[in-house]
Design a protein around this motif. Structure first.
Motif, PDB file in Angstrom:
ATOM      1  N   LEU A 180      21.490   5.326   4.126  1.00 62.40           N
ATOM      2  CA  LEU A 180      22.484   6.276   4.617  1.00 62.40           C
ATOM      3  C   LEU A 180      23.802   5.609   5.027  1.00 62.40           C
ATOM      4  CD1 LEU A 180      20.400   8.920   6.608  1.00 62.40           C
ATOM      5  CD2 LEU A 180      21.633   9.210   4.450  1.00 62.40           C
ATOM      6  N   PRO A 181      23.786   4.456   5.707  1.00 65.66           N
ATOM      7  CA  PRO A 181      25.078   3.817   6.018  1.00 65.66           C
ATOM      8  C   PRO A 181      25.876   3.438   4.772  1.00 65.66           C
ATOM      9  CG  PRO A 181      23.305   2.849   7.327  1.00 65.66           C
ATOM     10  CD  PRO A 181      22.648   3.700   6.291  1.00 65.66           C
ATOM     11  N   ILE A 182      25.179   3.286   3.643  1.00 64.77           N
ATOM     12  CA  ILE A 182      25.849   2.901   2.399  1.00 64.77           C
ATOM     13  C   ILE A 182      26.287   4.126   1.608  1.00 64.77           C
ATOM     14  CG2 ILE A 182      25.542   1.705   0.197  1.00 64.77           C
ATOM     15  CD1 ILE A 182      23.519  -0.117   1.623  1.00 64.77           C
ATOM     16  N   PHE A 183      25.384   5.110   1.467  1.00 62.72           N
ATOM     17  CA  PHE A 183      25.656   6.254   0.601  1.00 62.72           C
ATOM     18  C   PHE A 183      26.405   7.385   1.299  1.00 62.72           C
ATOM     19  CE2 PHE A 183      21.778   5.019  -2.077  1.00 62.72           C
ATOM     20  CZ  PHE A 183      22.575   4.399  -3.017  1.00 62.72           C
ATOM     21  N   PHE A 184      26.190   7.569   2.607  1.00 60.71           N
ATOM     22  CA  PHE A 184      26.749   8.747   3.264  1.00 60.71           C
ATOM     23  C   PHE A 184      28.280   8.795   3.239  1.00 60.71           C
ATOM     24  CE2 PHE A 184      27.676  11.512   6.977  1.00 60.71           C
ATOM     25  CZ  PHE A 184      27.017  12.641   6.525  1.00 60.71           C
ATOM     26  N   PRO A 185      29.000   7.660   3.453  1.00 53.94           N
ATOM     27  CA  PRO A 185      30.458   7.727   3.325  1.00 53.94           C
ATOM     28  C   PRO A 185      30.904   8.166   1.932  1.00 53.94           C
ATOM     29  CG  PRO A 185      29.808   5.714   4.455  1.00 53.94           C
ATOM     30  CD  PRO A 185      28.552   6.329   3.926  1.00 53.94           C
ATOM     31  N   VAL A 186      30.173   7.758   0.907  1.00 58.83           N
ATOM     32  CA  VAL A 186      30.498   8.183  -0.462  1.00 58.83           C
ATOM     33  C   VAL A 186      30.292   9.683  -0.607  1.00 58.83           C
ATOM     34  CG1 VAL A 186      29.894   7.897  -2.901  1.00 58.83           C
ATOM     35  CG2 VAL A 186      29.867   5.916  -1.369  1.00 58.83           C
ATOM     36  N   VAL A 187      29.204  10.189  -0.026  1.00 63.89           N
ATOM     37  CA  VAL A 187      28.898  11.618  -0.082  1.00 63.89           C
ATOM     38  C   VAL A 187      30.008  12.435   0.575  1.00 63.89           C
ATOM     39  CG1 VAL A 187      27.332  13.388   0.839  1.00 63.89           C
ATOM     40  CG2 VAL A 187      26.404  11.330  -0.241  1.00 63.89           C
ATOM     41  N   LEU A 188      30.471  12.006   1.746  1.00 62.81           N
ATOM     42  CA  LEU A 188      31.557  12.715   2.435  1.00 62.81           C
ATOM     43  C   LEU A 188      32.844  12.668   1.634  1.00 62.81           C
ATOM     44  CD1 LEU A 188      31.020  11.644   6.165  1.00 62.81           C
ATOM     45  CD2 LEU A 188      30.327  13.774   5.044  1.00 62.81           C
ATOM     46  N   GLU A 189      33.131  11.519   1.041  1.00 65.49           N
ATOM     47  CA  GLU A 189      34.358  11.380   0.255  1.00 65.49           C
ATOM     48  C   GLU A 189      34.363  12.294  -0.961  1.00 65.49           C
ATOM     49  OE1 GLU A 189      36.836   7.866  -2.101  1.00 65.49           O
ATOM     50  OE2 GLU A 189      35.302   7.331  -0.620  1.00 65.49           O
ATOM     51  N   LEU A 190      33.194  12.545  -1.517  1.00 67.46           N
ATOM     52  CA  LEU A 190      33.081  13.418  -2.690  1.00 67.46           C
ATOM     53  C   LEU A 190      33.064  14.898  -2.306  1.00 67.46           C
ATOM     54  CD1 LEU A 190      30.409  11.481  -4.782  1.00 67.46           C
ATOM     55  CD2 LEU A 190      32.867  11.645  -5.244  1.00 67.46           C
ATOM     56  N   GLY A 191      33.023  15.199  -1.022  1.00 68.94           N
ATOM     57  CA  GLY A 191      33.029  16.591  -0.575  1.00 68.94           C
ATOM     58  C   GLY A 191      31.681  17.277  -0.673  1.00 68.94           C
ATOM     59  N   ILE A 192      30.598  16.511  -0.763  1.00 66.23           N
ATOM     60  CA  ILE A 192      29.250  17.078  -0.813  1.00 66.23           C
ATOM     61  C   ILE A 192      28.848  17.511   0.589  1.00 66.23           C
ATOM     62  CG2 ILE A 192      26.818  16.575  -1.296  1.00 66.23           C
ATOM     63  CD1 ILE A 192      27.774  14.550  -3.384  1.00 66.23           C
ATOM     64  N   ASP A 193      28.325  18.724   0.712  1.00 66.63           N
ATOM     65  CA  ASP A 193      27.913  19.232   2.025  1.00 66.63           C
ATOM     66  C   ASP A 193      26.844  18.320   2.622  1.00 66.63           C
ATOM     67  OD1 ASP A 193      26.191  20.899   3.928  1.00 66.63           O
ATOM     68  OD2 ASP A 193      27.879  22.239   3.571  1.00 66.63           O
ATOM     69  N   PRO A 194      27.054  17.768   3.811  1.00 67.49           N
ATOM     70  CA  PRO A 194      26.084  16.814   4.384  1.00 67.49           C
ATOM     71  C   PRO A 194      24.743  17.454   4.738  1.00 67.49           C
ATOM     72  CG  PRO A 194      27.828  17.309   5.956  1.00 67.49           C
ATOM     73  CD  PRO A 194      28.249  17.910   4.652  1.00 67.49           C
ATOM     74  N   ILE A 195      24.733  18.750   5.070  1.00 66.03           N
ATOM     75  CA  ILE A 195      23.473  19.432   5.374  1.00 66.03           C
ATOM     76  C   ILE A 195      22.651  19.593   4.094  1.00 66.03           C
ATOM     77  CG2 ILE A 195      22.412  21.525   6.281  1.00 66.03           C
ATOM     78  CD1 ILE A 195      23.800  19.887   8.420  1.00 66.03           C
ATOM     79  N   TRP A 196      23.295  20.037   3.039  1.00 67.55           N
ATOM     80  CA  TRP A 196      22.636  20.180   1.743  1.00 67.55           C
ATOM     81  C   TRP A 196      22.122  18.831   1.252  1.00 67.55           C
ATOM     82  CZ3 TRP A 196      25.390  19.656  -3.412  1.00 67.55           C
ATOM     83  CH2 TRP A 196      24.547  19.995  -4.483  1.00 67.55           C
ATOM     84  N   PHE A 197      22.950  17.806   1.387  1.00 66.19           N
ATOM     85  CA  PHE A 197      22.548  16.465   0.976  1.00 66.19           C
ATOM     86  C   PHE A 197      21.333  16.003   1.777  1.00 66.19           C
ATOM     87  CE2 PHE A 197      22.994  11.767   1.407  1.00 66.19           C
ATOM     88  CZ  PHE A 197      22.818  11.432   0.074  1.00 66.19           C
ATOM     89  N   GLY A 198      21.296  16.352   3.063  1.00 63.45           N
ATOM     90  CA  GLY A 198      20.157  15.977   3.893  1.00 63.45           C
ATOM     91  C   GLY A 198      18.857  16.573   3.381  1.00 63.45           C
ATOM     92  N   VAL A 199      18.892  17.836   2.964  1.00 62.67           N
ATOM     93  CA  VAL A 199      17.701  18.482   2.414  1.00 62.67           C
ATOM     94  C   VAL A 199      17.246  17.774   1.143  1.00 62.67           C
ATOM     95  CG1 VAL A 199      16.783  20.609   1.404  1.00 62.67           C
ATOM     96  CG2 VAL A 199      18.244  20.722   3.430  1.00 62.67           C
ATOM     97  N   LEU A 200      18.198  17.454   0.262  1.00 61.34           N
ATOM     98  CA  LEU A 200      17.854  16.790  -0.998  1.00 61.34           C
ATOM     99  C   LEU A 200      17.260  15.404  -0.733  1.00 61.34           C
ATOM    100  CD1 LEU A 200      20.991  17.696  -3.164  1.00 61.34           C
ATOM    101  CD2 LEU A 200      18.807  18.907  -3.002  1.00 61.34           C
ATOM    102  N   VAL A 201      17.837  14.687   0.216  1.00 68.51           N
ATOM    103  CA  VAL A 201      17.335  13.346   0.538  1.00 68.51           C
ATOM    104  C   VAL A 201      15.927  13.434   1.112  1.00 68.51           C
ATOM    105  CG1 VAL A 201      17.624  11.391   2.112  1.00 68.51           C
ATOM    106  CG2 VAL A 201      19.578  12.259   0.835  1.00 68.51           C
TER     107      VAL A 201
END
Length: 434
Positions: free
Chosen positions: A347-368
């Motif tokens: 998460l410390p590596i991928f999450f900043p990329v996810v935010l930069e791409l505009g991916i909803d963090p809640i949705w991403f959390g479910v997928l992860v």
């Protein structure tokens, strides 16, 4: 030696320690502390070790972990898991594969009490495997349904996986809990459909059980009502805004204890054991979180996050392509690493990329979290598979792994549906308190 090279050496060292079966928290402590010492000196490393430990331990939202774990342990000790299984069994036990489907439904219900995949698999395995053996169920179906059904514990709230994700990414625990409800129900239904298809293809896999009378059905369903009330009070209270997640955890644990004492199904020794188990589990989770907060500054100082971001930019993938790439990494890591280790490492590596791409963090959390579930039944680690093996020692490990394959494919299909339709995950969080 550049900071980037030191960071890569740190990652390799961490993976090596984990593959050598060193406990996750200790591996992260060693790499994080030594890495900070090398990059920024002893004073910084020692200072972060003391300050981060206190800062994290003083976060009030972390109280949900011990309280929800206690609620699940008390529910198990007071026989609620048996009541869940009996209610599901009374309704569908008479159809082909009904005992396996009842086990999966029971796992889903117990998941809403415990938030733990391992606890769900262990508890429902003890309840249902002997029953399926008595009715000559194929070992692959019986053990596979328990191992796969247990994975629901990390998706259906109150999920410990969501709590850790929320702490590491600074997201709302309540919104993440709500986001897991519909995907969890969807996955449960897909698992039951998988059982039906397997028994349709090979009827001998799951012979029908005996029919139950109307009075037996009514008695079993009435016995499951306290569990339903407990889930509605805690999870429903969060959704309607009556409770914060911390308050809901306290109310749930208190109600579970009162129910056990009132019905005399919870002895003092059982309560003491439930509290002890909750303390041990909480300490394990806390050590992992503290170690993660020591490892994350090391990743930041060595610019690992920027390196990964630049690599993904170099691949020139679309937003969907990048998301699929990240999830594929989780699927591969899930074959070798425990779920919490994956979260704190990636998460410390991928999450900043996810935010930069505009991916909803809640949705991403479910997928992860769903991909973490898949790791629980993926060889060679497959923690839930080994849990089932401990409950059914006569069944070869290879048989259990073969039994989970259809359910693993069902999880892939469910993941595809959740990617294609994000609103399945986001509907409840977006309508909270309305």
């Amino acid at each position: 030696m550049s900071d980037g090279i030191i960071g890569l050496i740190g990652i390799v060292a961490l993976l090596t320690l984990l593959l050598l079966r060193l406990p996750v928290a200790f591996a992260m402590f060693i790499v994080g502390f030594l890495g900070l010492w090398i990059v920024d000196g002893w004073n910084v490393a020692a200072g972060l070790l003391s300050s981060e430990t206190f800062t994290l331990a003083s976060k009030p939202e972390l109280v949900v972990i011990p309280l929800f774990i206690l609620m699940g342990n008390v529910a198990s000790a007071s026989g609620m898991s048996r009541q869940l299984y009996d209610a599901a069994y009374s309704l569908i036990g008479h159809v082909r594969g009904g005992l396996a489907s009842a086990t999966i439904i029971g796992c889903g219900g117990f998941a809403a009490l415990s938030g733990s995949s391992v606890a769900s698999a262990l508890t429902m395995g003890k309840v249902s495997l002997k029953e399926m053996e008595r009715f000559k169920y194929d070992d692959r179906l019986s053990t596979g349904s328990v191992a796969a059904g247990g994975t629901l514990g990390i998706l259906i709230p109150p999920s410990t996986g969501f709590v850790i994700y929320a702490i590491l990414t600074e997201q709302s625990i309540g919104r993440l809990f709500m986001a897991g409800i519909l995907p969890g129900i969807l996955l449960l239904m897909v698992f039951v459909l998988t059982v039906l298809i397997l028994c349709l293809i090979q009827p001998s896999f799951g012979p029908p059980g005996p029919k139950t009378s109307f009075s037996e059905k009514r008695r079993a369903l009435v016995g499951a009502l306290p569990i339903l009330v407990l889930v509605l009070v805690t999870i429903g209270g969060i959704y309607r805004g009556f409770f914060s997640p911390e308050e809901a955890a306290g109310v749930g644990a208190g109600l579970a204890i009162l129910y056990g004492l009132f019905t005399r199904s919870l002895s003092f020794s059982a309560l003491k054991e439930a509290i002890t188990d909750s303390v041990v589990t909480t300490a394990t989770v806390m050590l992992i979180l503290i170690a993660a907060h020591l490892l994350n500054p090391f990743f930041a100082l060595t610019h690992i996050t920027e390196t990964v971001g630049n690599f993904l930019a170099y691949l020139d993938l679309s937003v969907l392509g990048t998301l699929l790439f990240i999830l594929a990494v989780y699927l591969v890591l899930g074959c070798f690493l425990e779920g919490f280790a994956m979260l704190v490492l990636t998460l410390p590596i991928f999450f900043p990329v996810v935010l930069e791409l505009g991916i909803d963090p809640i949705w991403f959390g479910v997928l992860v979290v769903l991909t973490l579930e898949m790791g629980l039944i993926s060889p060679p680690v497959g923690i839930n598979v080994f849990i089932v093996k401990s409950v059914a020692p006569r069944v070869p490990l290879g048989q259990i792994f073969r039994g989970v394959i259809p359910f693993w494919l069902a999880m892939v299909a469910t993941l595809g549906v959740l990617i294609a339709f994000p609103q399945i995950s986001l509907f409840l969080p977006n309508t909270m308190f309305n």
